[in-house]
Design a protein around this motif. Structure first.
Motif, PDB file in Angstrom:
ATOM      1  N   SER A   1       0.826  -1.207   0.000  1.00 29.50           N
ATOM      2  CA  SER A   1       0.000   0.000   0.000  1.00 29.50           C
ATOM      3  C   SER A   1       0.861   1.258   0.000  1.00 29.50           C
ATOM      4  CB  SER A   1      -0.928  -0.010   1.216  1.00 29.50           C
ATOM      5  OG  SER A   1      -1.721   1.154   1.261  1.00 29.50           O
ATOM      6  N   PHE A   2       1.926   1.249   0.785  1.00 33.14           N
ATOM      7  CA  PHE A   2       2.819   2.421   0.825  1.00 33.14           C
ATOM      8  C   PHE A   2       3.571   2.578  -0.504  1.00 33.14           C
ATOM      9  CE2 PHE A   2       2.485   2.335   5.521  1.00 33.14           C
ATOM     10  CZ  PHE A   2       2.285   3.686   5.740  1.00 33.14           C
ATOM     11  N   VAL A   3       3.975   1.460  -1.089  1.00 34.11           N
ATOM     12  CA  VAL A   3       4.712   1.542  -2.350  1.00 34.11           C
ATOM     13  C   VAL A   3       3.821   2.066  -3.477  1.00 34.11           C
ATOM     14  CG1 VAL A   3       5.840   0.158  -4.143  1.00 34.11           C
ATOM     15  CG2 VAL A   3       6.408  -0.216  -1.749  1.00 34.11           C
ATOM     16  N   THR A   4       2.565   1.641  -3.478  1.00 36.75           N
ATOM     17  CA  THR A   4       1.676   2.028  -4.579  1.00 36.75           C
ATOM     18  C   THR A   4       0.937   3.343  -4.337  1.00 36.75           C
ATOM     19  OG1 THR A   4      -0.088   0.675  -3.592  1.00 36.75           O
ATOM     20  CG2 THR A   4       1.315  -0.361  -5.277  1.00 36.75           C
ATOM     21  N   GLY A   5       0.525   3.581  -3.086  1.00 35.31           N
ATOM     22  CA  GLY A   5      -0.291   4.767  -2.818  1.00 35.31           C
ATOM     23  C   GLY A   5       0.272   5.747  -1.827  1.00 35.31           C
ATOM     24  N   GLY A   6       1.386   5.414  -1.185  1.00 34.09           N
ATOM     25  CA  GLY A   6       1.998   6.337  -0.239  1.00 34.09           C
ATOM     26  C   GLY A   6       1.306   6.422   1.103  1.00 34.09           C
ATOM     27  N   VAL A   7       0.262   5.585   1.335  1.00 33.77           N
ATOM     28  CA  VAL A   7      -0.474   5.584   2.603  1.00 33.77           C
ATOM     29  C   VAL A   7      -0.706   4.143   3.025  1.00 33.77           C
ATOM     30  CG1 VAL A   7      -1.624   7.808   2.210  1.00 33.77           C
ATOM     31  CG2 VAL A   7      -2.690   5.700   1.392  1.00 33.77           C
ATOM     32  N   GLY A   8      -1.227   3.983   4.251  1.00 35.78           N
ATOM     33  CA  GLY A   8      -1.528   2.661   4.755  1.00 35.78           C
ATOM     34  C   GLY A   8      -2.737   2.060   4.075  1.00 35.78           C
ATOM     35  N   ILE A   9      -2.974   0.774   4.328  1.00 33.82           N
ATOM     36  CA  ILE A   9      -4.032   0.050   3.647  1.00 33.82           C
ATOM     37  C   ILE A   9      -5.415   0.614   3.967  1.00 33.82           C
ATOM     38  CG2 ILE A   9      -4.121  -1.681   5.494  1.00 33.82           C
ATOM     39  CD1 ILE A   9      -4.654  -2.331   1.733  1.00 33.82           C
ATOM     40  N   VAL A  10      -5.646   1.028   5.211  1.00 37.91           N
ATOM     41  CA  VAL A  10      -6.947   1.570   5.595  1.00 37.91           C
ATOM     42  C   VAL A  10      -7.234   2.862   4.842  1.00 37.91           C
ATOM     43  CG1 VAL A  10      -8.335   2.494   7.490  1.00 37.91           C
ATOM     44  CG2 VAL A  10      -6.885   0.489   7.864  1.00 37.91           C
ATOM     45  N   SER A  11      -6.252   3.756   4.812  1.00 33.34           N
ATOM     46  CA  SER A  11      -6.429   5.025   4.088  1.00 33.34           C
ATOM     47  C   SER A  11      -6.613   4.775   2.596  1.00 33.34           C
ATOM     48  CB  SER A  11      -5.225   5.936   4.314  1.00 33.34           C
ATOM     49  OG  SER A  11      -5.107   6.292   5.669  1.00 33.34           O
ATOM     50  N   LEU A  12      -5.893   3.806   2.049  1.00 36.88           N
ATOM     51  CA  LEU A  12      -6.010   3.506   0.621  1.00 36.88           C
ATOM     52  C   LEU A  12      -7.405   2.996   0.275  1.00 36.88           C
ATOM     53  CD1 LEU A  12      -4.194   3.506  -1.939  1.00 36.88           C
ATOM     54  CD2 LEU A  12      -3.790   1.073  -1.514  1.00 36.88           C
ATOM     55  N   LEU A  13      -7.964   2.129   1.134  1.00 35.61           N
ATOM     56  CA  LEU A  13      -9.290   1.567   0.888  1.00 35.61           C
ATOM     57  C   LEU A  13     -10.404   2.583   1.072  1.00 35.61           C
ATOM     58  CD1 LEU A  13      -8.902  -1.946   2.589  1.00 35.61           C
ATOM     59  CD2 LEU A  13      -8.864  -1.425   0.139  1.00 35.61           C
ATOM     60  N   THR A  14     -10.152   3.626   1.867  1.00 36.44           N
ATOM     61  CA  THR A  14     -11.185   4.649   2.107  1.00 36.44           C
ATOM     62  C   THR A  14     -11.029   5.850   1.185  1.00 36.44           C
ATOM     63  OG1 THR A  14      -9.815   5.551   3.905  1.00 36.44           O
ATOM     64  CG2 THR A  14     -11.570   3.990   4.503  1.00 36.44           C
ATOM     65  N   GLY A  15     -10.242   5.697   0.133  1.00 33.72           N
ATOM     66  CA  GLY A  15     -10.167   6.751  -0.863  1.00 33.72           C
ATOM     67  C   GLY A  15      -8.977   7.654  -0.742  1.00 33.72           C
ATOM     68  N   GLY A  16      -8.092   7.422   0.199  1.00 32.03           N
ATOM     69  CA  GLY A  16      -6.912   8.259   0.337  1.00 32.03           C
ATOM     70  C   GLY A  16      -5.811   7.791  -0.597  1.00 32.03           C
ATOM     71  N   GLY A  17      -4.657   8.331  -0.465  1.00 31.44           N
ATOM     72  CA  GLY A  17      -3.507   7.900  -1.240  1.00 31.44           C
ATOM     73  C   GLY A  17      -3.174   8.833  -2.379  1.00 31.44           C
ATOM     74  N   GLY A  18      -2.025   8.573  -2.946  1.00 32.56           N
ATOM     75  CA  GLY A  18      -1.530   9.413  -4.034  1.00 32.56           C
ATOM     76  C   GLY A  18      -0.314   8.747  -4.629  1.00 32.56           C
ATOM     77  N   ALA A  19       0.765   9.518  -4.746  1.00 32.65           N
ATOM     78  CA  ALA A  19       1.998   8.978  -5.308  1.00 32.65           C
ATOM     79  C   ALA A  19       2.611   7.968  -4.348  1.00 32.65           C
ATOM     80  CB  ALA A  19       2.976  10.105  -5.590  1.00 32.65           C
ATOM     81  N   GLY A  20       3.142   6.881  -4.878  1.00 34.85           N
ATOM     82  CA  GLY A  20       3.766   5.863  -4.060  1.00 34.85           C
ATOM     83  C   GLY A  20       5.135   6.287  -3.548  1.00 34.85           C
ATOM     84  N   THR A  21       5.689   5.470  -2.677  1.00 34.72           N
ATOM     85  CA  THR A  21       7.000   5.747  -2.102  1.00 34.72           C
ATOM     86  C   THR A  21       7.997   4.693  -2.575  1.00 34.72           C
ATOM     87  OG1 THR A  21       6.602   4.396  -0.139  1.00 34.72           O
ATOM     88  CG2 THR A  21       5.909   6.702  -0.035  1.00 34.72           C
ATOM     89  N   THR A  22       9.249   4.920  -2.274  1.00 34.10           N
ATOM     90  CA  THR A  22      10.284   3.935  -2.593  1.00 34.10           C
ATOM     91  C   THR A  22      10.178   2.758  -1.627  1.00 34.10           C
ATOM     92  OG1 THR A  22      11.907   4.934  -1.109  1.00 34.10           O
ATOM     93  CG2 THR A  22      11.802   5.794  -3.359  1.00 34.10           C
TER      94      THR A  22
END
Length: 892
Positions: free
Chosen positions: A514-535
């Motif tokens: 989740s952090f690699v793909t969306g830059g946030v944790g799994i909960v935030s990613l599933l609730t519509g958060g996220g953006g650019a991924g991280t290394t």
């Protein structure tokens, strides 16, 4: 074992020594609720800082408010005040004043008779006073306690609700605040009536009244929790702040103590509405940031069962050796010292187990109690935690905590090694062996059963020394680690281990993705958060930071799904088991006592409760002690006091150090080490550092002698606690405890005069002094004479000191040889102390003096030669006695 103290007896002994109440029923529940709320407040501060904001899925962030430092400190102290008024009685009716007032009614009855109106009036007044404030059995909260708690809440509410007014008054003075009538119009008639009889409440602000009451509440809490002695000292400084200007400037010696006139407004403002000095000054700030969270860390570790595991590990490691029970006591007390900041609590907790075993193996009751008291008091100088004073050293000296614990390591090891040597010599002298195998657990199975207890301590060292995190962050992460670790242990068994570990690993992997793909944790990613991924590296670090929470969540869910599953590694402290049983009984569901989730909740709440209660006396101590540097600062006394001290010492560093040592011991009798440290650093710290001594060495010197006060008669609180368990003579136990800790009194002189023992290089203050590194070690011209030889000298010196105190080394040591052993110990450990003393005497009589130069090494060499010669002499005597004994045996 039948002769060890039960946990209830231990608790009662600690309550008796600390003069605490035995709370029961609703009041006990209220006290626990306040303590748990106190811990929760501090845990929030450690995790999120002064901003009270929560982020919820979908809803987003909800901001509850943000506090300023003064407000946070005020809430911190108020929690401690509330607990003080609940845990410690106003009066038991057995004090000096109470006993004398109690004679009034019997005297009136004798002279006037029972029916006289004066006698009846006095008897009625006595009944009213006793009802209002006397708690003779230490089990009842009185009306006076309730009033004081109410005033405490009123004072902190004003801090929280009217901070803008306080901010204005900090610039303009308390006289610009609203009066009581303006704040509470309905009180106007009462205020007017009091003003008419000479109490001018209309002429002072509401803030001033609350400030006066707040300072008085702190003084009373100090009297309850820490004794009348400290309260009088602190109150004397307040009186001095107001009337110190009456000291004539031209008075001999004390004229330098004269100060400019100060009015009550400025005194109260500096003592109550200030974060630099006074009640809410630097000591309380240190308590908010560092001390409380480390006390909580210790409470969680102790309630998890680590304390008993460490004690059993110590016995497994040394119990079979000569004098094994006493050696195990030293190790166990050292382990416990890393998780307990109280000499009394440490003595009782470990002594309940170790002292009976020492007595049974052949040690005298006084010696057994002395060993436990001496070793337990050493917990406050043993890294990595070192009690509350270590954090004050960090703040006052602006030294990184990493450097403080590195500098303190060798002296602490020397102390415990010195006590170890003395108990070994005593065992050799009295032919005391070890324990039977049946009384000792096997090391390897014991390590396999509880090795995980070492993880929090290793993590703490890693965070502080390797990662170099701030103290509060390191403590918070370690606290989370303990919570997650014990949750995992509670959920772990043969049936659950695969699913438990697999789920933790799976969730960690999902978080990583989740952090690699969306830059946030799994909960935030599933609730519509996220953006650019991280290394991947950043994602891995993020998951590592959340691993404790993942383990905690998965383990607790497992406990809920399998509430009665086996937990073979779980072994909570007895206090947790008792609290869980009481909770299940109160809910009328006794089966909950076997529910893993309920047990874990009981562990967390009991740890929070215990931590807050332990911290209460520390918080009150630092709040009260903060008044003293506050007065010194607001009065401008500091430079004059330093000049006076240097004048009294005659410019001699040895005289100044001896004065400091004596002052520390006298002041520390019956008072916490923290208080002694704050007072003496405020008064003597600058004077010692003014001689070119590294400031860290000066502060550690004061700390060491503050610790010694706990085992110095006539008020040796730790020794008296041990005496209660050993059933020994209190005073003699204190004398022997001080004798066993004698190296703790010599080592501070050694490291102040030779900073290499602290692994410090340089002279003076500030950046000129640093903890030695690899470059310093490879510089043999510096490292060997300035570090290696002095460190070796103190280790060999404590062996010579052991022969002096115990009177035995291979064979009995004669009185004259004990004198020579003592001299060799001094030459090996602190030769410059002897050198500076002699040269100082030369200067007094007009003889030429010398610079130390190479005398340090020469004197250490003389001491080493003397020690070897004395040891060989005693060895030959021992061989001769053994040969004579064999001859008599053969003849028989």
């Amino acid at each position: 074992m039948s002769d060890t103290l039960s946990e209830q007896a231990q608790e009662e002994l600690v309550e008796e020594l600390e003069h605490r109440r035995h709370l029961r029923g609703t009041v006990a529940v209220v006290a626990s609720a306040i303590a748990i709320a106190f811990s929760a407040f501090q845990m929030w501060l450690a995790a999120r800082g002064f901003i009270f904001e929560v982020t919820l899925p979908i809803v987003g962030g909800i901001r509850l408010g943000a506090l300023q430092l003064l407000q946070v400190n005020a809430v911190h102290v108020t929690f401690a005040l509330l607990l003080s008024f609940l845990l410690f009685p106003t009066s038991t009716g057995r004090g000096f004043l109470s006993r004398r007032l109690g004679r009034i009614v019997p005297t009136l009855r004798e002279r006037l008779g029972d029916d006289n109106p004066v006698t009846r009036g006095a008897a009625g007044l006595r009944r009213g006073v006793r009802w209002a404030m006397v708690d003779s059995d230490r089990n009842r909260v009185t009306p006076v306690d309730g009033v004081m708690m109410g005033i405490s809440l009123l004072a902190v509410w004003y801090m929280l609700a009217d901070f803008e007014e306080i901010r204005g008054m900090r610039a303009l003075g308390l006289g610009f605040g609203r009066t009581i009538s303006e704040v509470y119009p309905f009180l106007s008639p009462i205020v007017d009536a009091l003003s008419a009889i000479g109490i001018p409440l209309n002429d002072v602000s509401y803030a001033f009244v609350l400030g006066v009451l707040g300072v008085l509440l702190v003084l009373d809490a100090t009297r309850r929790a820490l004794g009348l002695y400290l309260m009088i000292i602190v109150a004397s400084f307040i009186v001095y702040a107001r009337w110190g200007y009456l000291i004539p400037l031209d008075a001999p010696i004390i004229g330098v103590l004269s100060i400019p006139p100060l009015d009550w407004d400025s005194i109260v403002q500096n003592l109550w509405y200030n974060t630099e000095n006074g009640v809410f000054g630097i000591p309380v700030t240190v308590s908010v940031r560092f001390i409380f969270i480390f006390i909580l860390f210790g409470a969680f570790l102790e309630m998890s069962g680590a304390g008993q595991w460490f004690i059993e590990l110590a016995y497994a490691a040394t119990g079979r050796r000569k004098g094994g029970p006493a050696k195990a006591s030293i190790l166990a007390s050292g382990f416990m010292g890393t998780i307990s900041g109280s000499s009394i609590a440490n003595t009782v907790t470990t002594g309940a187990f170790t002292i009976p075993l020492m007595k049974r193996s052949g040690y005298r009751p006084e010696f057994a109690g002395a060993v436990e008291a001496s070793a337990s008091s050493g917990g406050q100088i043993l890294p990595p935690v070192m009690g509350a004073a270590a954090f004050l050293i960090v703040e006052y000296t602006l030294t990184p905590f990493r450097d403080v614990i590195i500098a303190a390591t060798i002296p602490a090891i020397v102390f415990f090694f010195g006590v170890w040597v003395m108990v070994h010599l005593e065992a050799s002298k009295e032919s005391i062996g070890g324990l039977a195998d049946s009384e000792i657990v096997n090391v390897h199975p014991h390590l396999l059963r509880g090795w995980f207890y070492l993880i929090p301590l290793l993590l703490l060292l890693y965070f502080l020394i390797i990662e170099r995190l701030s103290i509060e962050r390191a403590a918070w992460f370690t606290l989370i680690a303990i919570g997650a670790l014990i949750a995992f242990v509670a959920a772990y068994n043969r049936r659950s281990r695969v699913a438990l570990i697999g789920t933790i690993g799976g969730l960690s992997a999902l978080q990583f993705v989740s952090f690699v793909t969306g830059g946030v944790g799994i909960v935030s990613l599933l609730t519509g958060g996220g953006g650019a991924g991280t290394t991947p590296i950043v994602a891995l670090n993020a998951v590592a930071g959340q691993l404790g929470w993942i383990i905690l969540a998965v383990s607790f869910a497992t406990m809920l799904l399998r509430p009665h599953a086996d937990a073979p590694l779980l072994d909570f402290d007895g206090q947790v088991d008792t609290a869980v049983a009481k909770g299940a009984k109160a809910l009328r569901r006794p089966k909950l006592a076997d529910n893993r989730g309920f047990q874990y909740g009981g562990f967390v709440l009991t740890s929070m409760d215990s931590g807050a209660r332990t911290a209460t006396t520390v918080v009150i101590a630092v709040a009260a002690a903060g008044i003293i540097p506050g007065v010194i600062s607001v009065s401008g006394l500091g430079p004059n006091l330093t000049a006076l001290i240097q004048t009294v010492s005659g410019g001699s560093i040895v005289v100044l150090l001896i004065l400091t040592a004596i002052s520390s011991i006298i002041l520390g009798m019956g008072m916490p080490t923290t208080v002694t440290y704050i007072i003496l650093v405020s008064m003597l710290g600058d004077a010692i550092a003014g001689f070119g001594i590294p400031i860290l060495a000066a502060h550690l010197f004061i700390l060491y002698f503050g610790v010694i006060a706990d085992i110095t008669p006539p008020v040796a609180v730790a020794a008296y606690a041990a005496s209660g368990i050993a059933k020994s003579d209190q005073f003699q136990t204190g004398v022997e405890a001080f004798s066993l800790s004698l190296n703790k009194a010599i080592v501070p002189f050694a490291f102040v005069l030779t900073p290499g023992i602290l692994l410090l290089r340089g002279v003076g203050t500030g950046q000129q002094v640093h903890v030695i590194g690899l470059n310093d070690v490879t510089n043999l011209g510096y490292f060997v004479p300035d570090v290696l030889i002095p460190v070796a000298g103190v280790f060999v010196g404590v062996v010579a000191l052991g022969a002096t105190v115990i009177g035995y080394l291979y064979a009995d040591v004669s009185r004259m040889d004990r004198v020579w052993f003592a001299l060799s110990a001094l030459l090996l450990m602190a030769p410059l102390l002897l050198f500076n003393t002699v040269t100082g005497l030369f200067g007094l009589v007009g003889l030429p003096t010398f610079e130390p130069g190479s005398f340090d090494l020469v004197l250490r060499a003389v001491g080493a030669i003397a020690f070897v010669a004395l040891a060989l002499k005693n060895r030959r005597r021992s061989d001769r006695q053994a040969a004579e004994e064999r001859g008599r045996t053969e003849m028989a």
